[in-house]
Design a protein around this motif. Sequence first.
Motif, mmCIF file in Angstrom:
data_model
loop_
_atom_site.group_PDB
_atom_site.id
_atom_site.type_symbol
_atom_site.label_atom_id
_atom_site.label_comp_id
_atom_site.label_asym_id
_atom_site.label_seq_id
_atom_site.Cartn_x
_atom_site.Cartn_y
_atom_site.Cartn_z
ATOM 1 N N UNK A 111 -27.074 -20.680 12.386
ATOM 2 C CA UNK A 111 -25.696 -20.880 11.938
ATOM 3 C C UNK A 111 -24.974 -19.545 11.823
ATOM 4 N N UNK A 112 -25.657 -18.569 11.283
ATOM 5 C CA UNK A 112 -25.041 -17.253 11.126
ATOM 6 C C UNK A 112 -24.632 -16.672 12.485
ATOM 7 N N UNK A 113 -25.532 -16.777 13.453
ATOM 8 C CA UNK A 113 -25.217 -16.262 14.780
ATOM 9 C C UNK A 113 -24.013 -16.987 15.373
ATOM 10 N N UNK A 114 -23.940 -18.294 15.146
ATOM 11 C CA UNK A 114 -22.811 -19.056 15.670
ATOM 12 C C UNK A 114 -21.507 -18.651 14.991
ATOM 13 N N UNK A 115 -21.558 -18.355 13.696
ATOM 14 C CA UNK A 115 -20.372 -17.874 12.993
ATOM 15 C C UNK A 115 -19.927 -16.527 13.569
ATOM 16 N N UNK A 116 -20.884 -15.646 13.809
ATOM 17 C CA UNK A 116 -20.565 -14.339 14.380
ATOM 18 C C UNK A 116 -19.907 -14.506 15.750
ATOM 19 N N UNK A 117 -20.465 -15.416 16.557
ATOM 20 C CA UNK A 117 -19.943 -15.617 17.906
ATOM 21 C C UNK A 117 -18.518 -16.151 17.884
ATOM 22 N N UNK A 118 -18.258 -17.188 17.089
ATOM 23 C CA UNK A 118 -16.927 -17.779 17.084
ATOM 24 C C UNK A 118 -15.906 -16.821 16.487
ATOM 25 N N UNK A 119 -16.327 -16.052 15.481
ATOM 26 C CA UNK A 119 -15.410 -15.084 14.879
ATOM 27 C C UNK A 119 -15.023 -14.015 15.900
ATOM 28 N N UNK A 120 -16.002 -13.535 16.657
ATOM 29 C CA UNK A 120 -15.714 -12.546 17.690
ATOM 30 C C UNK A 120 -14.792 -13.082 18.763
ATOM 31 N N UNK A 121 -14.996 -14.326 19.157
ATOM 32 C CA UNK A 121 -14.134 -14.921 20.179
ATOM 33 C C UNK A 121 -12.717 -15.121 19.662
ATOM 34 N N UNK A 179 -14.073 -16.470 5.271
ATOM 35 C CA UNK A 179 -14.338 -16.983 3.931
ATOM 36 C C UNK A 179 -15.682 -17.693 3.876
ATOM 37 N N UNK A 180 -16.003 -18.441 4.928
ATOM 38 C CA UNK A 180 -17.308 -19.112 4.974
ATOM 39 C C UNK A 180 -18.436 -18.106 5.031
ATOM 40 N N UNK A 181 -18.242 -17.051 5.810
ATOM 41 C CA UNK A 181 -19.271 -16.011 5.878
ATOM 42 C C UNK A 181 -19.478 -15.342 4.524
#
Length: 294
Positions: A111-121, A179-181
Amino acid sequence: MKFGKEFTTHLEETLPEWRDKYLCYKPLKKLLKNLPPTDGGDNPPPHLQDWFVRILNEELDKFNDFYVDKEEEFIIRLQELKEWIERVKEKSGKDGVLTKDSEFSDEVMGIRKDFVAIHGEMVLLKNYSSLNFAGLVKILKKFDKRTGRLLRLPFTQLALDQPFFTTEPLNRLVCECEENLELLFPLEAEVVESDATAEEPKRGTTSYATNVSPALPLGEENVDIYRSTLAAIKAIQGLKKASSTYNPLSFSYIFGNQDNDSTGAITAENSDSDQSVASQSDKETDQEDSHPPE
């Protein structure tokens, strides 16, 4: 570095599937160089501006279609991540709070990796908006200079109201993601240092990995996003030069208005290099025009 070179460099470094969604800056520049100059003498053919406006409108349609599609995709992906988090919290059996054991499980790390990916995009899409707008302004100025027309002001005003440059909803998505992060993963407070970014200059740039723990690797699938985001941020910074000039069509004014809604965690808007009031110098365009076509 001149804008054309910065724009080309960014295209080379951005995500491959995004490259044909950007402004066709180099072809448009070559097209304008092949137009006969007016030199204050003969008026350009009356159909010339209509023809060029049709080309630019096709570019606007391309920007809008891509931007809106990505924004809708982000809304769906972010909602799915939030629902995934809730399911994990329910399984933890601790009043909906992640336990120490579950916090570093394979599922949560995913989940963390997916958050990082979507935030970067998301950050990359915001810079996509700014770079295309900047390129459009540059091309319009070259057209006016070459033909003696005055297309830049009305078409720029038209572009300001297009979906691809209406970034408030995207800024809210970035804020919600951050905020979720911060709420779900409070330990994540340091920038990840990885081999992929070892050669990147640290001053004046931030990354979307700012909220990621050093214990969490970016993953190969996210490194390209990381690099592309940094390249976009550096290109935008290249447009902003310290100046006493400040007007409604300057890049600093326009990008500054975009930045007012930014949350500031990983976008470059709040970095040291962006604190100065800036505008793009007309001298740069004149220098570009003085070079022979490539």
